[in-house]
Design a protein around this motif. Structure first.
Motif, PDB file in Angstrom:
ATOM      1  N   SER A  70       0.641  -0.877   0.189  1.00  0.00           N
ATOM      2  CA  SER A  70       0.178   0.220   0.567  1.00  0.00           C
ATOM      3  C   SER A  70       0.566   1.632  -0.148  1.00  0.00           C
ATOM      4  O   SER A  70       1.000   2.497  -0.579  1.00  0.00           O
ATOM      5  CB  SER A  70      -0.777   0.063   1.042  1.00  0.00           C
ATOM      6  N   TYR A  71       1.626   1.568   1.044  1.00  0.00           N
ATOM      7  CA  TYR A  71       2.554   2.625   0.061  1.00  0.00           C
ATOM      8  C   TYR A  71       3.318   2.952  -0.679  1.00  0.00           C
ATOM      9  O   TYR A  71       3.576   3.732  -0.732  1.00  0.00           O
ATOM     10  CB  TYR A  71       3.791   2.154   1.844  1.00  0.00           C
ATOM     11  N   SER A  72       3.462   1.806  -1.373  1.00  0.00           N
ATOM     12  CA  SER A  72       4.179   2.007  -2.579  1.00  0.00           C
ATOM     13  C   SER A  72       3.397   2.814  -3.341  1.00  0.00           C
ATOM     14  O   SER A  72       3.392   3.597  -4.529  1.00  0.00           O
ATOM     15  CB  SER A  72       4.650   0.422  -3.595  1.00  0.00           C
ATOM     16  N   VAL A  73       2.018   2.265  -3.483  1.00  0.00           N
ATOM     17  CA  VAL A  73       0.881   3.557  -4.048  1.00  0.00           C
ATOM     18  C   VAL A  73       1.069   5.184  -3.355  1.00  0.00           C
ATOM     19  O   VAL A  73       1.019   5.751  -4.681  1.00  0.00           O
ATOM     20  CB  VAL A  73      -0.623   3.035  -3.751  1.00  0.00           C
ATOM     21  N   TYR A  74       1.374   5.090  -2.932  1.00  0.00           N
ATOM     22  CA  TYR A  74       1.696   6.703  -1.560  1.00  0.00           C
ATOM     23  C   TYR A  74       2.908   6.854  -2.801  1.00  0.00           C
ATOM     24  O   TYR A  74       2.908   7.950  -2.627  1.00  0.00           O
ATOM     25  CB  TYR A  74       1.762   6.758  -0.302  1.00  0.00           C
ATOM     26  N   GLU A  75       3.670   5.430  -2.627  1.00  0.00           N
ATOM     27  CA  GLU A  75       5.399   6.711  -3.688  1.00  0.00           C
ATOM     28  C   GLU A  75       4.680   7.546  -4.699  1.00  0.00           C
ATOM     29  O   GLU A  75       4.948   8.099  -5.051  1.00  0.00           O
ATOM     30  CB  GLU A  75       6.448   5.241  -3.029  1.00  0.00           C
ATOM     31  N   SER A  76       4.292   6.551  -5.476  1.00  0.00           N
ATOM     32  CA  SER A  76       4.320   6.765  -7.142  1.00  0.00           C
ATOM     33  C   SER A  76       2.853   8.058  -6.624  1.00  0.00           C
ATOM     34  O   SER A  76       3.502   7.920  -7.744  1.00  0.00           O
ATOM     35  CB  SER A  76       3.485   5.194  -7.808  1.00  0.00           C
ATOM     36  N   LEU A  77       2.402   7.907  -6.170  1.00  0.00           N
ATOM     37  CA  LEU A  77       1.054   9.397  -5.906  1.00  0.00           C
ATOM     38  C   LEU A  77       1.732  10.615  -5.936  1.00  0.00           C
ATOM     39  O   LEU A  77       1.756  11.433  -6.809  1.00  0.00           O
ATOM     40  CB  LEU A  77       0.321   8.876  -5.067  1.00  0.00           C
ATOM     41  N   LEU A  78       3.209  10.349  -4.779  1.00  0.00           N
ATOM     42  CA  LEU A  78       3.295  11.564  -4.367  1.00  0.00           C
ATOM     43  C   LEU A  78       5.172  11.864  -4.921  1.00  0.00           C
ATOM     44  O   LEU A  78       5.425  13.145  -4.296  1.00  0.00           O
ATOM     45  CB  LEU A  78       3.480  11.338  -2.928  1.00  0.00           C
ATOM     46  N   ASN A  79       5.453  11.481  -5.416  1.00  0.00           N
ATOM     47  CA  ASN A  79       6.786  11.229  -5.426  1.00  0.00           C
ATOM     48  C   ASN A  79       6.980  11.734  -7.065  1.00  0.00           C
ATOM     49  O   ASN A  79       8.312  12.747  -7.397  1.00  0.00           O
ATOM     50  CB  ASN A  79       7.627   9.548  -6.018  1.00  0.00           C
ATOM     51  N   ASN A  80       5.615  12.227  -7.662  1.00  0.00           N
ATOM     52  CA  ASN A  80       5.700  13.286  -8.745  1.00  0.00           C
ATOM     53  C   ASN A  80       5.291  14.948  -8.326  1.00  0.00           C
ATOM     54  O   ASN A  80       4.046  14.674  -7.748  1.00  0.00           O
ATOM     55  CB  ASN A  80       4.708  12.812  -9.740  1.00  0.00           C
ATOM     56  N   THR A  81       6.488  15.453  -7.751  1.00  0.00           N
ATOM     57  CA  THR A  81       6.736  16.424  -7.462  1.00  0.00           C
ATOM     58  C   THR A  81       5.235  17.759  -8.499  1.00  0.00           C
ATOM     59  O   THR A  81       4.794  18.524  -7.666  1.00  0.00           O
ATOM     60  CB  THR A  81       7.425  17.146  -7.024  1.00  0.00           C
ATOM     61  N   ASP A  82       5.213  17.167  -9.108  1.00  0.00           N
ATOM     62  CA  ASP A  82       4.305  18.089 -10.157  1.00  0.00           C
ATOM     63  C   ASP A  82       3.010  18.335  -9.869  1.00  0.00           C
ATOM     64  O   ASP A  82       2.244  19.192  -9.763  1.00  0.00           O
ATOM     65  CB  ASP A  82       4.405  17.598 -11.714  1.00  0.00           C
ATOM     66  N   GLY A  83       2.812  16.753  -9.071  1.00  0.00           N
ATOM     67  CA  GLY A  83       1.569  16.914  -8.727  1.00  0.00           C
ATOM     68  C   GLY A  83       0.435  16.889  -7.909  1.00  0.00           C
ATOM     69  O   GLY A  83       0.065  17.984  -7.428  1.00  0.00           O
ATOM     70  N   ILE A  84       1.190  18.142  -6.640  1.00  0.00           N
ATOM     71  CA  ILE A  84       1.166  19.384  -6.083  1.00  0.00           C
ATOM     72  C   ILE A  84       0.443  20.496  -6.339  1.00  0.00           C
ATOM     73  O   ILE A  84      -0.138  21.306  -5.638  1.00  0.00           O
ATOM     74  CB  ILE A  84       2.475  20.161  -4.875  1.00  0.00           C
ATOM     75  N   ASN A  85       0.588  20.829  -8.040  1.00  0.00           N
ATOM     76  CA  ASN A  85       0.320  21.940  -7.767  1.00  0.00           C
ATOM     77  C   ASN A  85      -1.427  21.156  -9.061  1.00  0.00           C
ATOM     78  O   ASN A  85      -1.820  21.735  -9.184  1.00  0.00           O
ATOM     79  CB  ASN A  85       0.871  22.863  -9.534  1.00  0.00           C
TER      80      ASN A  85
END
Ligand SMILES: [Zn+2]
Length: 254
Positions: free
Chosen positions: A188-203
């Motif tokens: 499950s943590y790897s799902v978060y890593e894939s989601l959040l490691n793309n820092t462009d996503g914060i915008n």
């Protein structure tokens, strides 16, 4: 026909058309003629840089431990609760009250986790009202947000929710699938890593993540790791209501 008669005829036809076009519904026989609109289905946050972690299927044995974790990190989450699932809501009333008092959001998840689209309208209504009554007994209010079990909705369900003063049926854009690997929080943590490691996503519009507080590993091991990662990446960890820019006063009704 004189011009005057023609005008009168046109006016009569217009008035008739107007009357016929007025909405008529047998359900509007009460004192209010204003029909509530159907609930909205949402999949994502609208506020950029937010993440709304949702914990489903409680309350249960790990609710208090999870609340301690959320408090230690000063973040808020959303709990979509059942009446009778892993536990009975009345046996965990103190935990439910604590979730509410500590500023997290509580949503309705049906009495015993039914797919509302597969039920008769009477049975679907009972799934809603039975849990609403339990919430009112414990909290004095009931939620206006709900999560349809299995993310399953149709037009009739959304209309029923709207008539019961629900504004929002909350689905999700990210599923940890924690139920499918209940002891492996790394998956499950790897799902978060894939989601959040793309820092462009914060915008971009924020994320609504699905997980289940009834799973001990999710509540006590995955949750703190996921929250810490989100905070390190610069996300705000908030409730669904907050990630939609909806004031807390709109989350509940009496
Ligand atoms: Zn569920």
């Amino acid at each position: 026909m004189s011009p005057f008669s023609r005008l009168a005829l046109v006016a009569t036809l217009f008035a008739t058309a107007f009357v016929c076009a007025a909405p008529v519904s047998p359900s509007q026989s009460g004192p209010s003629l204003q029909k509530r609109s159907a609930a909205n289905v949402i999949y994502q946050c609208t506020i950029p840089g937010t993440i709304a972690i949702t914990f489903d299927d409680g309350p249960f044995l790990y609710t208090n431990g999870l609340l301690d974790i959320l408090k230690s990190r000063n973040v808020k989450a959303t709990f979509f609760m059942n009446g009778q699932n892993y536990g009975n809501i009345n046996d965990f009333a103190a935990s439910v009250k604590r979730v509410y008092d500590e500023g997290h959001q509580i949503g309705h998840h049906t009495w015993d986790h039914q797919d509302l689209t597969a039920l008769s309208s009477a049975d679907a209504l009972a799934e809603m009202t039975k849990l609403e009554d339990a919430f009112k007994n414990i909290l004095g209010v009931r939620p206006r947000y709900m999560r349809p079990p299995f993310g399953s909705v149709n037009a009739a369900v959304l209309e029923m929710l709207g008539e019961r003063n629900y504004t929002t049926a909350v689905v999700w854009d990210t599923d940890t699938m924690d139920w499918s690997h209940p002891t492996d929080f790394q998956a499950s943590y790897s799902v978060y890593e894939s989601l959040l490691n793309n820092t462009d996503g914060i915008n971009q519009p924020g994320h609504i993540v699905l997980e289940h507080e009834v799973n001990q590993v999710t509540a006590l091991q995955l949750a703190p790791m996921a929250i810490d990662l989100a905070l390190i990446k610069g996300y705000k960890v908030v409730t669904v209501g907050e990630c939609l820019g909806d004031p807390q006063a709109n989350w509940y009704t009496v």
